[in-house]
Design a protein around this motif. Structure first.
Motif, PDB file in Angstrom:
ATOM      1  N   TYR A  84       0.695  -1.423   0.049  1.00  0.00           N
ATOM      2  CA  TYR A  84       0.091  -0.031   0.050  1.00  0.00           C
ATOM      3  C   TYR A  84       0.923   1.124   0.075  1.00  0.00           C
ATOM      4  CZ  TYR A  84      -3.579   3.537   1.218  1.00  0.00           C
ATOM      5  OH  TYR A  84      -4.223   4.566   1.105  1.00  0.00           O
ATOM      6  N   LEU A  85       0.465   2.203  -0.875  1.00  0.00           N
ATOM      7  CA  LEU A  85       1.147   3.620  -1.102  1.00  0.00           C
ATOM      8  C   LEU A  85       0.302   4.511  -1.728  1.00  0.00           C
ATOM      9  CD1 LEU A  85       4.057   3.139  -3.661  1.00  0.00           C
ATOM     10  CD2 LEU A  85       1.898   1.925  -3.591  1.00  0.00           C
ATOM     11  N   HIS A  86       0.903   5.722  -1.866  1.00  0.00           N
ATOM     12  CA  HIS A  86      -0.061   6.898  -2.449  1.00  0.00           C
ATOM     13  C   HIS A  86       0.611   7.042  -3.803  1.00  0.00           C
ATOM     14  CE1 HIS A  86      -2.864   8.097   0.825  1.00  0.00           C
ATOM     15  NE2 HIS A  86      -2.671   7.023   0.912  1.00  0.00           N
ATOM     16  N   LEU A  87      -0.339   7.567  -4.763  1.00  0.00           N
ATOM     17  CA  LEU A  87      -0.028   7.674  -6.188  1.00  0.00           C
ATOM     18  C   LEU A  87      -0.524   9.145  -6.505  1.00  0.00           C
ATOM     19  CD1 LEU A  87       1.896   7.259  -8.678  1.00  0.00           C
ATOM     20  CD2 LEU A  87      -0.076   5.576  -9.337  1.00  0.00           C
ATOM     21  N   HIS A  88       0.002  10.204  -6.587  1.00  0.00           N
ATOM     22  CA  HIS A  88      -0.921  11.066  -6.691  1.00  0.00           C
ATOM     23  C   HIS A  88      -0.581  11.916  -7.916  1.00  0.00           C
ATOM     24  CE1 HIS A  88      -1.761  15.757  -5.829  1.00  0.00           C
ATOM     25  NE2 HIS A  88      -2.987  15.263  -5.278  1.00  0.00           N
ATOM     26  N   PHE A  89      -1.583  12.618  -8.676  1.00  0.00           N
ATOM     27  CA  PHE A  89      -1.551  13.126  -9.872  1.00  0.00           C
ATOM     28  C   PHE A  89      -1.879  14.698  -9.831  1.00  0.00           C
ATOM     29  CE2 PHE A  89      -1.938   8.653 -10.735  1.00  0.00           C
ATOM     30  CZ  PHE A  89      -1.107   8.441 -11.620  1.00  0.00           C
ATOM     31  N   ALA A  90      -1.458  15.484 -10.881  1.00  0.00           N
ATOM     32  CA  ALA A  90      -2.021  16.878 -10.796  1.00  0.00           C
ATOM     33  C   ALA A  90      -3.028  16.761 -11.995  1.00  0.00           C
ATOM     34  CB  ALA A  90      -0.973  17.870 -11.345  1.00  0.00           C
ATOM     35  N   ASN A  91      -3.967  17.875 -11.714  1.00  0.00           N
ATOM     36  CA  ASN A  91      -5.067  17.530 -12.953  1.00  0.00           C
ATOM     37  C   ASN A  91      -4.596  18.088 -14.107  1.00  0.00           C
ATOM     38  OD1 ASN A  91      -7.684  17.445 -13.806  1.00  0.00           O
ATOM     39  ND2 ASN A  91      -8.480  19.480 -13.108  1.00  0.00           N
ATOM     40  N   GLU A  92      -5.341  17.409 -15.323  1.00  0.00           N
ATOM     41  CA  GLU A  92      -4.792  17.698 -16.816  1.00  0.00           C
ATOM     42  C   GLU A  92      -3.474  16.808 -16.806  1.00  0.00           C
ATOM     43  OE1 GLU A  92      -4.892  21.663 -18.119  1.00  0.00           O
ATOM     44  OE2 GLU A  92      -7.111  21.641 -18.381  1.00  0.00           O
ATOM     45  N   ILE A  93      -3.508  15.547 -16.476  1.00  0.00           N
ATOM     46  CA  ILE A  93      -2.045  14.769 -15.998  1.00  0.00           C
ATOM     47  C   ILE A  93      -1.397  14.614 -17.523  1.00  0.00           C
ATOM     48  CG2 ILE A  93      -3.257  13.751 -14.063  1.00  0.00           C
ATOM     49  CD1 ILE A  93      -3.377  10.996 -15.698  1.00  0.00           C
ATOM     50  N   TRP A  94      -2.001  14.674 -18.701  1.00  0.00           N
ATOM     51  CA  TRP A  94      -1.466  14.378 -19.974  1.00  0.00           C
ATOM     52  C   TRP A  94      -0.420  15.599 -20.145  1.00  0.00           C
ATOM     53  CZ3 TRP A  94      -6.306  15.933 -19.343  1.00  0.00           C
ATOM     54  CH2 TRP A  94      -6.789  16.821 -20.239  1.00  0.00           C
ATOM     55  N   LYS A  95      -0.763  16.609 -19.614  1.00  0.00           N
ATOM     56  CA  LYS A  95       0.287  17.991 -19.577  1.00  0.00           C
ATOM     57  C   LYS A  95       0.879  18.384 -18.586  1.00  0.00           C
ATOM     58  CE  LYS A  95      -3.224  21.000 -20.825  1.00  0.00           C
ATOM     59  NZ  LYS A  95      -3.779  22.280 -21.293  1.00  0.00           N
ATOM     60  N   LEU A  96       0.193  18.150 -17.212  1.00  0.00           N
ATOM     61  CA  LEU A  96       0.868  18.700 -16.075  1.00  0.00           C
ATOM     62  C   LEU A  96       1.449  17.202 -15.386  1.00  0.00           C
ATOM     63  CD1 LEU A  96      -1.433  21.420 -14.956  1.00  0.00           C
ATOM     64  CD2 LEU A  96       0.653  21.547 -16.190  1.00  0.00           C
ATOM     65  N   ASN A  97       2.337  16.480 -16.269  1.00  0.00           N
ATOM     66  CA  ASN A  97       2.639  15.131 -15.735  1.00  0.00           C
ATOM     67  C   ASN A  97       3.594  14.559 -14.828  1.00  0.00           C
ATOM     68  OD1 ASN A  97       4.426  16.184 -17.566  1.00  0.00           O
ATOM     69  ND2 ASN A  97       5.219  14.224 -18.278  1.00  0.00           N
ATOM     70  N   ILE A  98       3.203  14.903 -13.427  1.00  0.00           N
ATOM     71  CA  ILE A  98       3.886  14.371 -12.442  1.00  0.00           C
ATOM     72  C   ILE A  98       3.068  13.265 -11.593  1.00  0.00           C
ATOM     73  CG2 ILE A  98       5.145  16.822 -12.162  1.00  0.00           C
ATOM     74  CD1 ILE A  98       3.077  16.559  -9.348  1.00  0.00           C
ATOM     75  N   ALA A  99       3.817  12.390 -11.238  1.00  0.00           N
ATOM     76  CA  ALA A  99       3.119  11.322 -10.329  1.00  0.00           C
ATOM     77  C   ALA A  99       4.003  11.310  -9.001  1.00  0.00           C
ATOM     78  CB  ALA A  99       3.216  10.181 -11.065  1.00  0.00           C
ATOM     79  N   GLU A 100       3.230  11.739  -7.863  1.00  0.00           N
ATOM     80  CA  GLU A 100       4.018  11.726  -6.629  1.00  0.00           C
ATOM     81  C   GLU A 100       3.685  10.469  -6.122  1.00  0.00           C
ATOM     82  OE1 GLU A 100       3.939  16.164  -5.069  1.00  0.00           O
ATOM     83  OE2 GLU A 100       1.846  15.645  -5.542  1.00  0.00           O
ATOM     84  N   ILE A 101       4.713   9.729  -5.694  1.00  0.00           N
ATOM     85  CA  ILE A 101       4.608   8.538  -4.992  1.00  0.00           C
ATOM     86  C   ILE A 101       5.127   8.548  -3.520  1.00  0.00           C
ATOM     87  CG2 ILE A 101       5.575   5.982  -5.279  1.00  0.00           C
ATOM     88  CD1 ILE A 101       6.086   7.783  -8.298  1.00  0.00           C
ATOM     89  N   MET A 102       4.405   8.306  -2.588  1.00  0.00           N
ATOM     90  CA  MET A 102       4.491   8.505  -1.086  1.00  0.00           C
ATOM     91  C   MET A 102       4.260   7.222  -0.466  1.00  0.00           C
ATOM     92  SD  MET A 102       3.426  11.268   1.472  1.00  0.00           S
ATOM     93  CE  MET A 102       1.814  11.344   1.084  1.00  0.00           C
ATOM     94  N   LYS A 103       5.452   6.755   0.367  1.00  0.00           N
ATOM     95  CA  LYS A 103       5.299   5.599   0.913  1.00  0.00           C
ATOM     96  C   LYS A 103       5.014   5.772   2.250  1.00  0.00           C
ATOM     97  CE  LYS A 103      10.220   4.619   1.314  1.00  0.00           C
ATOM     98  NZ  LYS A 103      11.392   4.004   1.006  1.00  0.00           N
ATOM     99  N   HIS A 104       4.804   4.811   3.025  1.00  0.00           N
ATOM    100  CA  HIS A 104       4.632   4.886   4.423  1.00  0.00           C
ATOM    101  C   HIS A 104       5.754   3.831   5.089  1.00  0.00           C
ATOM    102  CE1 HIS A 104       2.618   0.786   5.142  1.00  0.00           C
ATOM    103  NE2 HIS A 104       2.258   1.024   4.074  1.00  0.00           N
ATOM    104  N   GLU A 105       5.913   3.675   6.260  1.00  0.00           N
ATOM    105  CA  GLU A 105       7.327   3.007   6.779  1.00  0.00           C
ATOM    106  C   GLU A 105       6.977   1.479   6.552  1.00  0.00           C
ATOM    107  OE1 GLU A 105       7.544   3.503  11.072  1.00  0.00           O
ATOM    108  OE2 GLU A 105       8.364   5.277  10.964  1.00  0.00           O
ATOM    109  N   GLY A 106       5.686   0.893   6.339  1.00  0.00           N
ATOM    110  CA  GLY A 106       5.716  -0.563   5.836  1.00  0.00           C
ATOM    111  C   GLY A 106       5.801  -0.789   4.698  1.00  0.00           C
ATOM    112  N   THR A 107       5.734   0.164   3.701  1.00  0.00           N
ATOM    113  CA  THR A 107       5.646  -0.167   2.161  1.00  0.00           C
ATOM    114  C   THR A 107       7.032  -0.906   1.729  1.00  0.00           C
ATOM    115  OG1 THR A 107       4.325   1.927   1.919  1.00  0.00           O
ATOM    116  CG2 THR A 107       5.518   0.907  -0.148  1.00  0.00           C
ATOM    117  N   SER A 108       6.716  -1.894   0.933  1.00  0.00           N
ATOM    118  CA  SER A 108       7.809  -2.840   0.347  1.00  0.00           C
ATOM    119  C   SER A 108       8.627  -1.996  -0.391  1.00  0.00           C
ATOM    120  CB  SER A 108       7.524  -4.016  -0.161  1.00  0.00           C
ATOM    121  OG  SER A 108       8.261  -4.470  -1.044  1.00  0.00           O
TER     122      SER A 108
END
Length: 297
Positions: free
Chosen positions: A137-161
């Motif tokens: 389990y983790l988070h995968l966060h996108f900005a709106n209009e993702i085809w143009k503002l193309n970041i993906a923020e990947i945030m783990k917690h202490e237990g994420t593999s």
């Protein structure tokens, strides 16, 4: 990379974009929502995205049609996720809704499936306890209009593999995003940690009668050289997520956030102004005022 089949749960503005972008990059996508009405709206959003990709010269008609055909729609969660290697959750930003969703998802998804939330305001630690697979389990966060503002923020917690973290980073690259790895939990990720106070300060000036939205945007654009001001960006985001966030802060005792939430409700939500999504926000679309040559004069 092991991820081949992707399910997206929640087909609102951003959920639809995530599903369509993932399909556009060649993945088989199952899009889930709670009823047929929601899925009909999703179809409308997909058709708008087909037009937007072509207008922005991001994809040809053949490619966007192929993307659309790689998306299957479901109101049955078990069927939607039965073959999923990754489930991206984009359900409403309400803690109880997300908790109930993850309990049900844990019951019906195969044990190998990775769960990722697109939550804008919550951290993995707030939700991981409602899943049966903390290491996946983790988070995968996108900005709106993702085809143009193309970041993906990947945030783990202490237990994420670490392997899961790396796998989702690879997936983000595969769908055309620039991965932004976060090695510690940060409410708001990188983007919203910077953006949310910026938007709040802009709206506070309007609420307090200091300046009109267009003047605030003009000031920001001229002074920084930015192509958009805060209210133009608010139109892109849409009012729902900022309203929920500022209302929650207001309910917790932040008086400024409460007033900003009240303004968003009165000026956006109550008037059906959903920003760029329906052509009505602070500006009207297409051809908003801030794109006109004389706006900065």
């Amino acid at each position: 990379m092991k991820i081949k089949n992707v399910a997206v749960a929640g087909t609102g503005v951003l959920g639809s974009q995530i599903a369509f972008q993932t399909a556009f990059k060649g993945f088989e996508v199952s899009a889930y929502d709670i009823n047929d009405e929601a899925l009909e709206k999703a179809k409308e959003r997909f058709n708008v995205l087909k037009e937007r990709y072509q207008e922005d010269k991001y994809g040809t008609k053949e490619k966007v049609d192929a993307a659309y055909n790689r998306i299957s729609l479901f109101t049955d969660l078990a069927k939607a996720v039965e073959n999923a290697d990754l489930v991206i959750e984009a359900v409403p930003e309400v803690l109880s809704i997300k908790q109930d969703f993850y309990k049900e998802l844990s019951r019906v998804a195969k044990k190998e499936t990775i769960f990722a939330s697109n939550s804008s305001t919550m951290t993995p630690s707030q939700l991981v306890g409602f899943t049966d697979r903390p290491e996946k389990y983790l988070h995968l966060h996108f900005a709106n209009e993702i085809w143009k503002l193309n970041i993906a923020e990947i945030m783990k917690h202490e237990g994420t593999s670490p392997e899961v973290f790396d796998e989702v980073i690879a997936f983000a690259k595969a769908i055309g995003m620039v991965p932004i790895p976060l090695h510690k939990e940060q409410p708001g990720y990188v983007l919203n940690t910077l953006l949310v106070p910026h938007l709040k300060a802009a709206m506070q000036m309007v609420v307090d009668g200091v300046a009109e939205p267009e003047v605030v945007d003009k000031t920001w654009m001229i002074s920084t050289g930015a192509p958009l001001g805060p209210f133009a960006f608010l139109d892109i985001i849409g009012p729902n997520t900022p309203y929920n966030l500022y209302k929650a802060w207001g309910d917790a005792g932040d008086e400024v956030s409460a007033r900003v939430a009240g303004w968003l409700k009165k000026e956006y939500l109550d008037k059906g102004r959903m920003g760029k999504a329906n052509g009505k926000g602070v500006y009207t679309y297409p051809n908003p005022a801030y794109e006109k040559p004389d706006f900065l004069k």
